[in-house]
Motif scaffolding. Structure first.
Motif, PDB file in Angstrom:
ATOM      1  N   LEU A 158      62.387 -83.577 -20.983  1.00  0.00           N
ATOM      2  CA  LEU A 158      63.162 -82.403 -21.382  1.00  0.00           C
ATOM      3  C   LEU A 158      63.755 -81.701 -20.163  1.00  0.00           C
ATOM      4  O   LEU A 158      64.945 -81.390 -20.130  1.00  0.00           O
ATOM      5  N   LEU A 159      62.931 -81.485 -19.158  1.00  0.00           N
ATOM      6  CA  LEU A 159      63.399 -80.812 -17.939  1.00  0.00           C
ATOM      7  C   LEU A 159      64.443 -81.646 -17.203  1.00  0.00           C
ATOM      8  O   LEU A 159      65.426 -81.108 -16.693  1.00  0.00           O
ATOM      9  N   GLN A 160      64.237 -82.940 -17.165  1.00  0.00           N
ATOM     10  CA  GLN A 160      65.216 -83.802 -16.493  1.00  0.00           C
ATOM     11  C   GLN A 160      66.540 -83.861 -17.255  1.00  0.00           C
ATOM     12  O   GLN A 160      67.607 -83.794 -16.640  1.00  0.00           O
ATOM     13  N   TYR A 161      66.471 -83.981 -18.573  1.00  0.00           N
ATOM     14  CA  TYR A 161      67.709 -84.013 -19.356  1.00  0.00           C
ATOM     15  C   TYR A 161      68.486 -82.716 -19.189  1.00  0.00           C
ATOM     16  O   TYR A 161      69.680 -82.732 -18.908  1.00  0.00           O
ATOM     17  N   HIS A 162      67.793 -81.591 -19.378  1.00  0.00           N
ATOM     18  CA  HIS A 162      68.499 -80.316 -19.405  1.00  0.00           C
ATOM     19  C   HIS A 162      68.923 -79.828 -18.016  1.00  0.00           C
ATOM     20  O   HIS A 162      70.079 -79.496 -17.800  1.00  0.00           O
ATOM     21  N   ASN A 163      67.992 -79.782 -17.093  1.00  0.00           N
ATOM     22  CA  ASN A 163      68.289 -79.198 -15.773  1.00  0.00           C
ATOM     23  C   ASN A 163      68.906 -80.176 -14.789  1.00  0.00           C
ATOM     24  O   ASN A 163      69.701 -79.777 -13.954  1.00  0.00           O
ATOM     25  N   LEU A 164      68.484 -81.431 -14.855  1.00  0.00           N
ATOM     26  CA  LEU A 164      68.871 -82.384 -13.809  1.00  0.00           C
ATOM     27  C   LEU A 164      69.935 -83.378 -14.269  1.00  0.00           C
ATOM     28  O   LEU A 164      70.252 -84.316 -13.535  1.00  0.00           O
ATOM     29  N   ASN A 165      70.451 -83.176 -15.479  1.00  0.00           N
ATOM     30  CA  ASN A 165      71.510 -84.042 -16.027  1.00  0.00           C
ATOM     31  C   ASN A 165      71.142 -85.517 -16.023  1.00  0.00           C
ATOM     32  O   ASN A 165      71.991 -86.386 -15.767  1.00  0.00           O
ATOM     33  N   ALA A 166      69.877 -85.809 -16.305  1.00  0.00           N
ATOM     34  CA  ALA A 166      69.449 -87.207 -16.412  1.00  0.00           C
ATOM     35  C   ALA A 166      70.232 -87.871 -17.546  1.00  0.00           C
ATOM     36  O   ALA A 166      70.579 -87.219 -18.535  1.00  0.00           O
ATOM     37  N   PRO A 167      70.506 -89.156 -17.416  1.00  0.00           N
ATOM     38  CA  PRO A 167      71.212 -89.855 -18.494  1.00  0.00           C
ATOM     39  C   PRO A 167      70.423 -89.736 -19.800  1.00  0.00           C
ATOM     40  O   PRO A 167      69.195 -89.837 -19.797  1.00  0.00           O
ATOM     41  N   LEU A 168      71.144 -89.521 -20.891  1.00  0.00           N
ATOM     42  CA  LEU A 168      70.495 -89.353 -22.188  1.00  0.00           C
ATOM     43  C   LEU A 168      70.118 -90.706 -22.769  1.00  0.00           C
ATOM     44  O   LEU A 168      70.982 -91.565 -22.987  1.00  0.00           O
ATOM     45  N   ASP A 169      68.828 -90.887 -23.012  1.00  0.00           N
ATOM     46  CA  ASP A 169      68.316 -92.134 -23.581  1.00  0.00           C
ATOM     47  C   ASP A 169      68.484 -92.126 -25.098  1.00  0.00           C
ATOM     48  O   ASP A 169      68.789 -91.102 -25.703  1.00  0.00           O
ATOM     49  N   ASN A 170      68.247 -93.274 -25.704  1.00  0.00           N
ATOM     50  CA  ASN A 170      68.286 -93.405 -27.154  1.00  0.00           C
ATOM     51  C   ASN A 170      66.870 -93.306 -27.703  1.00  0.00           C
ATOM     52  O   ASN A 170      65.942 -93.898 -27.142  1.00  0.00           O
ATOM     53  N   TYR A 171      66.722 -92.579 -28.788  1.00  0.00           N
ATOM     54  CA  TYR A 171      65.416 -92.387 -29.410  1.00  0.00           C
ATOM     55  C   TYR A 171      65.500 -92.703 -30.891  1.00  0.00           C
ATOM     56  O   TYR A 171      66.460 -92.335 -31.561  1.00  0.00           O
ATOM     57  N   GLU A 172      64.455 -93.366 -31.371  1.00  0.00           N
ATOM     58  CA  GLU A 172      64.333 -93.658 -32.796  1.00  0.00           C
ATOM     59  C   GLU A 172      63.563 -92.554 -33.504  1.00  0.00           C
ATOM     60  O   GLU A 172      63.737 -92.328 -34.694  1.00  0.00           O
ATOM     61  N   HIS A 173      62.671 -91.883 -32.765  1.00  0.00           N
ATOM     62  CA  HIS A 173      61.883 -90.797 -33.353  1.00  0.00           C
ATOM     63  C   HIS A 173      61.651 -89.717 -32.306  1.00  0.00           C
ATOM     64  O   HIS A 173      61.768 -89.955 -31.107  1.00  0.00           O
ATOM     65  N   ALA A 174      61.313 -88.548 -32.791  1.00  0.00           N
ATOM     66  CA  ALA A 174      61.130 -87.394 -31.904  1.00  0.00           C
ATOM     67  C   ALA A 174      59.912 -87.567 -31.010  1.00  0.00           C
ATOM     68  O   ALA A 174      58.890 -88.113 -31.419  1.00  0.00           O
ATOM     69  N   GLU A 175      60.034 -87.074 -29.797  1.00  0.00           N
ATOM     70  CA  GLU A 175      58.961 -87.112 -28.813  1.00  0.00           C
ATOM     71  C   GLU A 175      58.252 -85.766 -28.677  1.00  0.00           C
ATOM     72  O   GLU A 175      57.146 -85.704 -28.168  1.00  0.00           O
ATOM     73  N   VAL A 176      58.919 -84.685 -29.098  1.00  0.00           N
ATOM     74  CA  VAL A 176      58.430 -83.344 -28.812  1.00  0.00           C
ATOM     75  C   VAL A 176      58.900 -82.376 -29.902  1.00  0.00           C
ATOM     76  O   VAL A 176      59.929 -82.603 -30.527  1.00  0.00           O
ATOM     77  N   VAL A 177      58.104 -81.328 -30.110  1.00  0.00           N
ATOM     78  CA  VAL A 177      58.557 -80.183 -30.904  1.00  0.00           C
ATOM     79  C   VAL A 177      59.024 -79.139 -29.899  1.00  0.00           C
ATOM     80  O   VAL A 177      58.307 -78.826 -28.949  1.00  0.00           O
ATOM     81  N   ILE A 178      60.208 -78.621 -30.102  1.00  0.00           N
ATOM     82  CA  ILE A 178      60.708 -77.530 -29.264  1.00  0.00           C
ATOM     83  C   ILE A 178      60.772 -76.290 -30.141  1.00  0.00           C
ATOM     84  O   ILE A 178      61.491 -76.262 -31.138  1.00  0.00           O
ATOM     85  N   GLY A 179      59.997 -75.284 -29.754  1.00  0.00           N
ATOM     86  CA  GLY A 179      60.034 -74.000 -30.426  1.00  0.00           C
ATOM     87  C   GLY A 179      60.800 -73.038 -29.542  1.00  0.00           C
ATOM     88  O   GLY A 179      60.437 -72.837 -28.384  1.00  0.00           O
ATOM     89  N   MET A 180      61.863 -72.477 -30.063  1.00  0.00           N
ATOM     90  CA  MET A 180      62.688 -71.591 -29.250  1.00  0.00           C
ATOM     91  C   MET A 180      63.299 -70.499 -30.112  1.00  0.00           C
ATOM     92  O   MET A 180      63.300 -70.580 -31.338  1.00  0.00           O
ATOM     93  N   CYS A 181      63.835 -69.514 -29.462  1.00  0.00           N
ATOM     94  CA  CYS A 181      64.459 -68.386 -30.141  1.00  0.00           C
ATOM     95  C   CYS A 181      65.724 -68.838 -30.869  1.00  0.00           C
ATOM     96  O   CYS A 181      66.385 -69.792 -30.464  1.00  0.00           O
ATOM     97  N   MET A 182      66.060 -68.109 -31.910  1.00  0.00           N
ATOM     98  CA  MET A 182      67.271 -68.407 -32.663  1.00  0.00           C
ATOM     99  C   MET A 182      68.532 -67.926 -31.955  1.00  0.00           C
ATOM    100  O   MET A 182      69.633 -68.178 -32.421  1.00  0.00           O
ATOM    101  N   ASP A 183      68.369 -67.272 -30.814  1.00  0.00           N
ATOM    102  CA  ASP A 183      69.482 -66.709 -30.043  1.00  0.00           C
ATOM    103  C   ASP A 183      70.583 -67.753 -29.855  1.00  0.00           C
ATOM    104  O   ASP A 183      70.326 -68.871 -29.415  1.00  0.00           O
ATOM    105  N   ASN A 184      71.808 -67.377 -30.164  1.00  0.00           N
ATOM    106  CA  ASN A 184      72.926 -68.318 -30.084  1.00  0.00           C
ATOM    107  C   ASN A 184      73.391 -68.606 -28.663  1.00  0.00           C
ATOM    108  O   ASN A 184      74.228 -69.480 -28.459  1.00  0.00           O
ATOM    109  N   ARG A 185      72.863 -67.911 -27.675  1.00  0.00           N
ATOM    110  CA  ARG A 185      73.284 -68.141 -26.290  1.00  0.00           C
ATOM    111  C   ARG A 185      72.536 -69.309 -25.651  1.00  0.00           C
ATOM    112  O   ARG A 185      72.795 -69.642 -24.497  1.00  0.00           O
ATOM    113  N   LYS A 186      71.633 -69.933 -26.372  1.00  0.00           N
ATOM    114  CA  LYS A 186      70.812 -71.013 -25.811  1.00  0.00           C
ATOM    115  C   LYS A 186      71.145 -72.342 -26.465  1.00  0.00           C
ATOM    116  O   LYS A 186      71.039 -72.485 -27.674  1.00  0.00           O
ATOM    117  N   GLN A 187      71.556 -73.289 -25.657  1.00  0.00           N
ATOM    118  CA  GLN A 187      71.792 -74.651 -26.114  1.00  0.00           C
ATOM    119  C   GLN A 187      71.132 -75.599 -25.128  1.00  0.00           C
ATOM    120  O   GLN A 187      71.228 -75.404 -23.920  1.00  0.00           O
TER     121      GLN A 187
END
Length: 179
Positions: free
Chosen positions: A25-54
């Protein structure tokens, strides 16, 4: 905010999170690591509904649960589903600065008037609604809240890696939190 750790390279990621979905997650978001392909989820991300966060993450990488302040107390069944049926092994809780759930009681008048003006509610019903729910969702401090929520979920799901993170609204980066 002294306990926020910026992630500018792989070496900044705490060793205990290496080779986990949190590392990815940290590598994808902050370090622009290449996006891999996934068949199923690896993590639950709980975050605010705030629209300023993507987040910059691959498709199918995460179950994402968005609620006011990132408060997951009333949606634990969804977490349980992701763990029990989805097989995820990690939960990332992401708080952020400038959260609208901080000092929520001070926003009562605006909230009530907004429901009256925009939703067609009568003032009494809007005030009752606010007073019934605001205490459940108000948070004092974003960092303290996400740490306490992580601790609570660690007790609830002892075999799952639960990590509090922080999102900077201005720089749009994720930070680790020194607990």
């Amino acid at each position: 905010m002294d306990n926020l750790v910026p992630i500018r390279s792989v070496d900044d990621i705490f060793p205990k999170y290496r080779n986990t979905p949190i590392d990815l997650l940290l590598q994808y978001h902050n370090l622009n690591a290449p996006l891999d392909n996934y068949e199923h989820a690896e993590v639950v991300i709980g975050m605010c509904m705030d629209n300023r966060k993507q987040l910059r993450i691959p498709d199918n990488f995460a179950y994402i649960l968005r609620t006011g302040g990132g408060n997951l107390r009333h949606i634990e069944f969804k977490i349980s589903y992701a763990v029990a049926v989805g097989g995820v092994k990690a939960i990332a809780l992401i708080g952020h600065d400038k959260c609208g759930m901080v000092n929520l009681m001070a926003k009562k008048d605006k909230f009530v008037q907004g429901l009256v003006d925009w939703a067609g509610w009568d003032k009494e019903r809007a005030e009752e609604h606010f007073m019934n729910y605001a205490p459940m969702f108000e948070i004092d401090n974003e960092i303290d809240f996400v740490i306490s929520e992580a601790r609570r979920l660690r007790q609830r799901y002892p075999k799952i890696l639960v990590v509090p993170l922080f999102y900077g609204i201005d720089d749009k980066l994720l930070y680790l939190i020194n607990e």
